[in-house]
Design an enzyme around this catalytic site. Sequence first.
Site, PDB file in Angstrom:
ATOM      1  N   GLN A   9     -33.646   4.165  19.491  1.00 38.57           N
ATOM      2  CA  GLN A   9     -35.187   3.700  19.583  1.00 38.57           C
ATOM      3  C   GLN A   9     -34.660   2.155  18.224  1.00 38.57           C
ATOM      4  O   GLN A   9     -35.561   1.443  18.141  1.00 38.57           O
ATOM      5  CB  GLN A   9     -35.435   4.570  18.578  1.00 38.57           C
ATOM      6  CG  GLN A   9     -37.258   3.969  17.853  1.00 38.57           C
ATOM      7  CD  GLN A   9     -37.755   5.543  17.782  1.00 38.57           C
ATOM      8  OE1 GLN A   9     -38.875   5.563  18.226  1.00 38.57           O
ATOM      9  NE2 GLN A   9     -38.415   5.413  16.428  1.00 38.57           N
TER      10      GLN A   9
ATOM     11  N   GLU B  92     -30.050 -26.851   9.276  1.00 34.14           N
ATOM     12  CA  GLU B  92     -29.514 -25.546   8.532  1.00 34.14           C
ATOM     13  C   GLU B  92     -29.873 -24.756   8.675  1.00 34.14           C
ATOM     14  O   GLU B  92     -29.522 -23.744   8.780  1.00 34.14           O
ATOM     15  CB  GLU B  92     -29.957 -25.996   7.220  1.00 34.14           C
ATOM     16  CG  GLU B  92     -29.592 -27.461   6.532  1.00 34.14           C
ATOM     17  CD  GLU B  92     -30.076 -28.030   4.816  1.00 34.14           C
ATOM     18  OE1 GLU B  92     -29.498 -27.624   4.162  1.00 34.14           O
ATOM     19  OE2 GLU B  92     -31.166 -28.839   5.568  1.00 34.14           O
TER      20      GLU B  92
ATOM     21  N   SER C 228     -37.728 -33.806  -0.667  1.00 37.69           N
ATOM     22  CA  SER C 228     -37.401 -32.989  -1.572  1.00 37.69           C
ATOM     23  C   SER C 228     -38.257 -33.406  -2.510  1.00 37.69           C
ATOM     24  O   SER C 228     -38.792 -34.647  -3.032  1.00 37.69           O
ATOM     25  CB  SER C 228     -36.102 -33.608  -2.293  1.00 37.69           C
ATOM     26  OG  SER C 228     -35.717 -33.231  -3.880  1.00 37.69           O
TER      27      SER C 228
ATOM     28  N   LYS D 125     -35.261 -38.330  -0.811  1.00 38.51           N
ATOM     29  CA  LYS D 125     -34.366 -37.174   0.342  1.00 38.51           C
ATOM     30  C   LYS D 125     -35.017 -36.700   1.699  1.00 38.51           C
ATOM     31  O   LYS D 125     -35.645 -37.164   1.782  1.00 38.51           O
ATOM     32  CB  LYS D 125     -33.506 -35.747  -0.277  1.00 38.51           C
ATOM     33  CG  LYS D 125     -33.200 -35.741  -1.366  1.00 38.51           C
ATOM     34  CD  LYS D 125     -32.144 -35.441  -1.883  1.00 38.51           C
ATOM     35  CE  LYS D 125     -32.052 -33.905  -1.222  1.00 38.51           C
ATOM     36  NZ  LYS D 125     -30.809 -33.590  -0.879  1.00 38.51           N
TER      37      LYS D 125
ATOM     38  N   SER E  10     -42.108   3.979  16.144  1.00 37.90           N
ATOM     39  CA  SER E  10     -42.200   2.896  16.042  1.00 37.90           C
ATOM     40  C   SER E  10     -42.988   2.306  17.002  1.00 37.90           C
ATOM     41  O   SER E  10     -42.284   1.219  17.179  1.00 37.90           O
ATOM     42  CB  SER E  10     -40.619   3.413  17.809  1.00 37.90           C
ATOM     43  OG  SER E  10     -40.511   3.989  18.860  1.00 37.90           O
TER      44      SER E  10
ATOM     45  N   THR F  15     -10.961 -35.307  15.472  1.00 32.33           N
ATOM     46  CA  THR F  15     -10.922 -33.966  15.544  1.00 32.33           C
ATOM     47  C   THR F  15      -9.938 -33.838  14.079  1.00 32.33           C
ATOM     48  O   THR F  15      -9.425 -34.365  13.114  1.00 32.33           O
ATOM     49  CB  THR F  15      -9.070 -33.683  16.292  1.00 32.33           C
ATOM     50  OG1 THR F  15      -8.027 -34.700  15.980  1.00 32.33           O
ATOM     51  CG2 THR F  15      -9.051 -34.029  17.661  1.00 32.33           C
ATOM     52  N   HIS F  16     -10.290 -32.002  14.020  1.00 35.37           N
ATOM     53  CA  HIS F  16     -10.362 -32.256  12.392  1.00 35.37           C
ATOM     54  C   HIS F  16     -11.188 -32.345  11.719  1.00 35.37           C
ATOM     55  O   HIS F  16     -10.498 -32.967   9.664  1.00 35.37           O
ATOM     56  CB  HIS F  16      -8.464 -32.027  11.770  1.00 35.37           C
ATOM     57  CG  HIS F  16      -7.558 -31.517  12.491  1.00 35.37           C
ATOM     58  ND1 HIS F  16      -6.591 -30.580  12.571  1.00 35.37           N
ATOM     59  CD2 HIS F  16      -6.650 -32.421  13.681  1.00 35.37           C
ATOM     60  CE1 HIS F  16      -5.693 -30.606  13.591  1.00 35.37           C
ATOM     61  NE2 HIS F  16      -5.728 -31.320  14.424  1.00 35.37           N
TER      62      HIS F  16
HETATM   63  N1  ARG Z   1     -39.681   5.609  20.863  1.00 33.44           N
HETATM   64  C1  ARG Z   1     -38.492   6.521  21.623  1.00 33.44           C
HETATM   65  C2  ARG Z   1     -37.243   5.123  21.852  1.00 33.44           C
HETATM   66  O1  ARG Z   1     -38.199   4.244  21.871  1.00 33.44           O
HETATM   67  C3  ARG Z   1     -38.773   6.996  23.167  1.00 33.44           C
HETATM   68  C4  ARG Z   1     -37.882   7.865  23.677  1.00 33.44           C
HETATM   69  C5  ARG Z   1     -38.421   9.224  22.756  1.00 33.44           C
HETATM   70  N2  ARG Z   1     -37.458  10.311  23.945  1.00 33.44           N
HETATM   71  C6  ARG Z   1     -37.593  11.480  23.195  1.00 33.44           C
HETATM   72  N3  ARG Z   1     -36.380  11.477  23.957  1.00 33.44           N
HETATM   73  N4  ARG Z   1     -38.003  11.363  21.641  1.00 33.44           N
HETATM   74  O2  ARG Z   1     -36.326   5.620  21.879  1.00 33.44           O
END
Ligand code: ARG
Length: 470
Positions: free
Chosen positions: A334, A302, A289, A295, A35, A167-168
């Site tokens: 995670q 948007e 555009s 335009k 992560s 309205t509408h």
């Molecule tokens: N990277 C993990 C998370 O975001 C951290 C916690 C990990 N804990 C574990 N028991 N592997 O959730």
Amino acid sequence: MSKKPTSTQTDGANTLWGGRFAGGPAEIMARINASIGFDKRLYEQDIAGSKAHCEMLVKQGIVGEEDGAQILGGLDTILDEITAGKFAFSEALEDIHMNIEARLAELIGPAAGRLHTARSRNDQVATDFRLWVRDAADHLEAGLRDLQRALLTRADEHAASVMPGFTHLQSAQPVTFGHHLLAYVEMFGRDRGRYIDARARMNESPLGAAALAGTSFPIDRELTAHTLGFARPMRNSLDAVSDRDFALEFLGSCAITATHLSRLAEEIVFWSSAQFGFIALTDEFSTGSSIMPQKRNPDAAELIRAKTGRVTGAFAALLMVMKGLPLAYSKDMQEDKEQVFDAADTMNLSIAAMTGMIRTMIVKEDAMLAAAGKGYSTATDLADWLVRELNIPFRQAHHITGEVVKRAEAKSVMLEQLSLADLQAVEPRITDAARAILSVQASVASRSSFGGTAPDRVRAAIATAKKEIG
Ligand code: ARG
């Protein structure tokens, strides 16, 4: 079985948890597990949490003063390294927590290993993420306040500018543009309240829950909670590591705010069209555009409208992640971070762009005024007059007014352009006084009930809002 890593395995076991592992994970395992690519954004919170934890461990006599000082010094160095962009993040070390801990070991040696006493990554990540979401909630709340201020400034300028109220999306009754903008001030005010409420609920510390069951060390959770600005420690260790309500509430609040922004964005889109022509966006907030030279596209509006899908999607996604998860921590969680990071970034951008558009839009009062009189928008005023002055029951007055509208339609004129003779042909008791109330200005001025669109009411509402919002 050979212990030699195969070609798809990464080098060696993880030094932070690899005691019972002989080889490293498959490359694909490392990739799905890591992560660090996104949770590096938690570095400040992770270091703050670690410092609070370390100071507490020292104070409680769990870690010696000297080791504690080394740990704190090392964490400061790491903070500087990351801030300066000099930190080498490693995917093999999975996440921000282990990247920082491994670097700490490089910097200070074995003392680094004492930091994780009485702690787990489970309470660590819950703490870091709460701190991050808390800041994000504060930031969005402040951004919405700026947006409210921008709306109030424009509302003040246009407290008496008449526009059609719909309205509408059919012409209903005239309103003032100031009144219309104040409706959004109210919405964004409620949104701010949601971030404030969510913040108060999330402001409890999971730190010290450890993996899930608490710890046998004599820690002081009040102390770490206090150091990190939390109101108190969370009361149940299982809940502490497995709760993501704070992220859900944040995302839910974002989804509602995004929905409000999308409504205003939609109005900006059609207000700025040639057919409405109520406002024009400046060059700063328009795009051209490549093929149609005439335009001016309201792309920002948007995109704000569209990004509502993304933010609401993040909310739905995290709800689905959490659904059915047993206690306590599961790695599923995670998946909470990317949704929250993306939603927070998106919201900051949308709010800033909306604030910019509101500040700079050119309001075309004449076009609004002209449109306000179309569609017999003061018909209700005539019906009300019949009730008030001739004591006719409202339903009957409604019917008489319908006849009057039919006449105006047949003659292709606005209600106020009908002669007294025309009005009296429908209801002989109508006097000239009735004609005076048929202008859009008279109509808005008459709607002076609390919360109504009369310019005096609008000015009073702006004064109140300014006092509240500051
Ligand atoms: N990277 C993990 C998370 O975001 C951290 C916690 C990990 N804990 C574990 N028991 N592997 O959730």
